[in-house]
Motif scaffolding. Structure first.
Motif, PDB file in Angstrom:
ATOM      1  N   ARG A  26      -1.732  -8.414  -3.941  1.00  0.00           N
ATOM      2  CA  ARG A  26      -0.361  -8.098  -3.541  1.00  0.00           C
ATOM      3  C   ARG A  26       0.638  -9.093  -4.138  1.00  0.00           C
ATOM      4  O   ARG A  26       1.810  -8.794  -4.280  1.00  0.00           O
ATOM      5  CB  ARG A  26      -0.231  -8.122  -2.007  1.00  0.00           C
ATOM      6  N   SER A 119       5.927   3.542  -5.255  1.00  0.00           N
ATOM      7  CA  SER A 119       5.307   2.282  -5.657  1.00  0.00           C
ATOM      8  C   SER A 119       6.400   1.334  -6.141  1.00  0.00           C
ATOM      9  O   SER A 119       7.306   1.756  -6.851  1.00  0.00           O
ATOM     10  CB  SER A 119       4.279   2.512  -6.765  1.00  0.00           C
ATOM     11  N   THR A 150       2.771  -0.014   5.260  1.00  0.00           N
ATOM     12  CA  THR A 150       1.954   0.740   4.301  1.00  0.00           C
ATOM     13  C   THR A 150       2.616   0.867   2.937  1.00  0.00           C
ATOM     14  O   THR A 150       2.212   1.688   2.121  1.00  0.00           O
ATOM     15  CB  THR A 150       1.680   2.153   4.854  1.00  0.00           C
ATOM     16  N   GLN A 152       3.590   0.462  -0.880  1.00  0.00           N
ATOM     17  CA  GLN A 152       2.819   0.168  -2.092  1.00  0.00           C
ATOM     18  C   GLN A 152       3.628  -0.812  -2.947  1.00  0.00           C
ATOM     19  O   GLN A 152       4.128  -0.478  -4.009  1.00  0.00           O
ATOM     20  CB  GLN A 152       2.540   1.461  -2.863  1.00  0.00           C
TER      21      GLN A 152
END
Length: 222
Positions: A26, A119, A150, A152
């Motif tokens: 991440r 995203s 949640t 992205q």
């Protein structure tokens, strides 16, 4: 961005660029010399990738006391430009209710915008040039606001090896540009492009200035 990424540079660092695109963690960090050049190149490439929203910020020592608030405002605008349909969310939550969109509100808004994005890639360059207070605030809020839920979303921090940041990011995947001949070439291209604007016909003097500036840069073109 064009002021940071100068013509002819970075193309030789394609391999590093590919690594940054494929990062699985991440958070990814790019360390030390050549960082801003690489960051600007990665941003430019990400902006051309379909279905990926790209947020970015180049920090420096002149940044305001509330740097985190400025970064969040910048990201909100960038996300809205990429997804104009999100404007209705802003209107419903803030405009129609007569609310200001300060730092407190942005901390609620940014996670919502990220959740609605397919995203997102975030690039923050030069945080090492800011005060320690701003470094702590930005690292804490970016991780809590952008990596929760949640969404992205992935973050790339581009920074020199400042002690506090090195400790905080030491366990994150890193791309180190130290001792890379490509970085030296990029710095020389940058210096040459600027020295070329000097009004002198003395080639020896021009070359001497270029050499001194490259040596003084010590691998730091940002």
């Amino acid at each position: 961005m064009q002021k940071i990424r100068y013509y002819g540079s970075v193309e030789s660092l394609e391999q590093v660029r590919c690594k940054s695109f494929k990062w699985n963690a991440r958070i990814l960090t790019i360390g030390c010399s050549g960082k801003s050049v690489m960051s600007s190149y990665i941003i430019q490439e990400l902006l051309n990738v379909p279905r990926i929203d790209t947020c970015y910020c180049f920090c420096n020592s002149q940044d305001p006391e509330n740097l985190c608030g400025q970064i969040l405002r910048t990201f909100a605008l960038q996300l809205l430009r990429s997804n104009t349909d999100l404007a209705s969310l802003i209107c419903n939550q803030f405009v129609y209710q007569g609310m200001n969109c300060g730092s407190k509100e942005l901390k609620t808004l940014i996670p919502q915008l990220l959740e609605l994005s397919a995203s997102t890639r975030i690039v923050i360059d030069g945080i090492d040039e800011c005060s320690k207070e701003n470094q702590v605030s930005v690292l804490r809020h970016m991780q809590s606001l952008c990596l929760g839920g949640t969404s992205q979303c992935k973050i790339l921090f581009s920074s020199r090896k400042e002690a506090h940041l090195a400790e905080k990011l030491s366990k994150k995947p890193q791309i180190c540009l130290d001792d890379r001949i490509e970085v030296d070439l990029d710095i020389r291209l940058f210096v040459r492009s600027n020295v070329g604007s000097l009004r002198t016909s003395d080639a020896v003097l021009s070359n001497k200035i270029e050499t001194i500036l490259v040596d003084k840069a010590n691998g730091e073109s940002a």
